[in-house]
Design a protein around this motif. Structure first.
Motif, short mmCIF file in Angstrom:
data_model
loop_
_atom_site.label_atom_id
_atom_site.label_comp_id
_atom_site.label_asym_id
_atom_site.label_seq_id
_atom_site.Cartn_x
_atom_site.Cartn_y
_atom_site.Cartn_z
N GLU A 1 -25.11 34.13 32.28
CA GLU A 1 -24.63 34.00 30.89
C GLU A 1 -24.82 32.55 30.47
O GLU A 1 -24.15 31.65 30.98
N ARG B 1 -19.33 32.08 23.56
CA ARG B 1 -19.11 33.23 24.46
C ARG B 1 -19.02 34.49 23.64
O ARG B 1 -18.04 34.71 22.91
N GLU C 1 -19.67 39.25 27.38
CA GLU C 1 -18.70 38.90 28.42
C GLU C 1 -18.23 40.17 29.13
O GLU C 1 -18.15 40.23 30.35
N HIS D 1 -21.87 37.35 38.38
CA HIS D 1 -22.02 36.72 37.08
C HIS D 1 -21.99 35.20 37.24
O HIS D 1 -21.07 34.65 37.84
N VAL E 1 -22.19 31.56 35.12
CA VAL E 1 -22.12 30.92 33.80
C VAL E 1 -22.93 29.62 33.85
O VAL E 1 -22.78 28.83 34.77
N PHE F 1 -13.77 27.23 34.23
CA PHE F 1 -14.44 28.46 34.66
C PHE F 1 -14.19 28.71 36.15
O PHE F 1 -13.87 29.83 36.53
N ALA G 1 -19.88 28.28 37.78
CA ALA G 1 -20.47 27.72 36.55
C ALA G 1 -21.23 26.44 36.86
O ALA G 1 -20.83 25.66 37.72
#
Ligand SMILES: Nc1nc2c(ncn2[C@@H]2O[C@H](COP(=O)(O)OP(=O)(O)OP(=O)(O)O)[C@@H](O)[C@H]2O)c(=O)[nH]1
Ligand SMILES: [Mg+2]
Length: 282
Positions: free
Chosen positions: A29, A40, A45, A53, A55, A75, A82
């Motif tokens: 993402e 976001r 999400e 996942h 970020v 995060f 992240a």
């Protein structure tokens, strides 16, 4: 007038993200480091939460470094790995395949346990328009494998890219969502370049941004435009900027539209400094 942009091609892009989810092992993402909360997409999400996942805060070079560190902590405190990157800087990206492989570990292990040779992990890169998805993929691939451009809506369809047998990446078109509950989200998305200029009031967004800058960092506005005092209304500051830059129309009056476009471009190019418009909550 609240900013809103959810044309038909974006609804199709949202379906495309949903449909391709089953084909991928990891969702990357991409968020805009200048607006980690406002960039976001709540729909994405929710979709991304169904897969491992990662970020990525992109355009780190344009964001406030201190706030970027705070966001990364925010995060990771929520269990989301992240990274912050500038997609023009290769060394920022070396950690990406490492993280992807770590996130795909379970799947790789289960294939190995069944005596199969695992294929390279497949990742879908998702995010709002113009956040830098295609640039990020090109930088990882080391060549221009997918088209980029400094405007929202460049990528129109899905595109798979394989990185030297390591990871496979799916580039997707940028997606927003049908309604911004908080009007400031629309203003921030417009100010940073996620929304095409034809669909919002450029002067209103520029006036809002100037007011934000006047409160957060008056010195950078004064220095950039050689101003000694800053009036309290954004439109008045824009008038002064227009006058400084000689953006006058017929009759010698400042052309507020051109002054607004100028200010937005300078902000987006980082000429005024590095700013993050969203603070981490709490
Ligand atoms: N300063 C800076 N600019 C970036 C970075 N990444 C991308 N850009 C610029 O952002 C603009 C948009 O990049 P794209 O890669 O086309 O964005 P996208 O997310 O694929 O956009 P859509 O396909 O329209 O959804 C381009 O002008 C890029 O050069 C970054 O890390 N820092
Ligand atoms: Mg693209």
């Amino acid at each position: 007038m609240p900013v809103q942009w959810f044309p038909g091609h974006m609804a199709r892009a949202r379906r495309l993200v949903q449909e391709n989810l089953k084909l991928v092992d990891v969702v990357i993402e991409l968020l805009d480091a200048r607006i980690p909360a406002s960039s976001r997409n709540p729909i994405i999400e929710e979709i991304a939460a169904r897969k491992p996942h990662l970020v990525v805060l992109n355009k780190e070079d344009l964001a406030d470094p201190h706030l970027t560190r705070m966001w990364l902590q925010w995060f990771s405190a929520r269990g989301l790995p992240a990274l912050a990157v500038d997609s023009a800087r290769k060394k920022d990206l070396v950690e990406v395949p490492v993280q992807v492989k770590r996130l795909a570990e379970n799947k790789i292990a289960s294939l190995v346990a069944r005596g199969r040779r695992p294929p390279p992990p497949r990742c879908m890169v998702v995010g709002i328009p113009n956040v830098g998805k295609s640039s990020f993929i090109n930088a990882l691939a080391g060549s221009r494998v997918t088209r980029t451009g400094n405007r929202p809506g460049v990528t129109r369809g899905p595109q798979w890219i394989r990185l030297a047998g390591e990871v496979e990446l799916l580039d997707t078109p940028g997606v927003l969502w049908p309604k911004f509950e908080d009007p400031r989200v629309g203003l921030k998305l417009a100010a940073t370049g996620a929304i095409k200029e034809e669909v919002f009031d450029v002067e209103e967004v520029a006036a809002w941004l100037v007011e934000w800058l006047r409160q957060s960092s008056p010195a950078s506005l004064k220095k950039r435009y050689g101003l000694e005092e800053l009036p309290s209304r954004g439109y008045e500051v824009l008038e002064l900027i227009g006058a400084r830059r000689g953006l006058v129309g017929r009759g010698g009056r400042v052309d507020l539209y051109r002054a607004s476009i100028h200010l937005l471009k300078e902000f987006r190019d980082g000429c005024l400094g590095r700013f993050t418009l969203d603070a981490p909550p709490g």
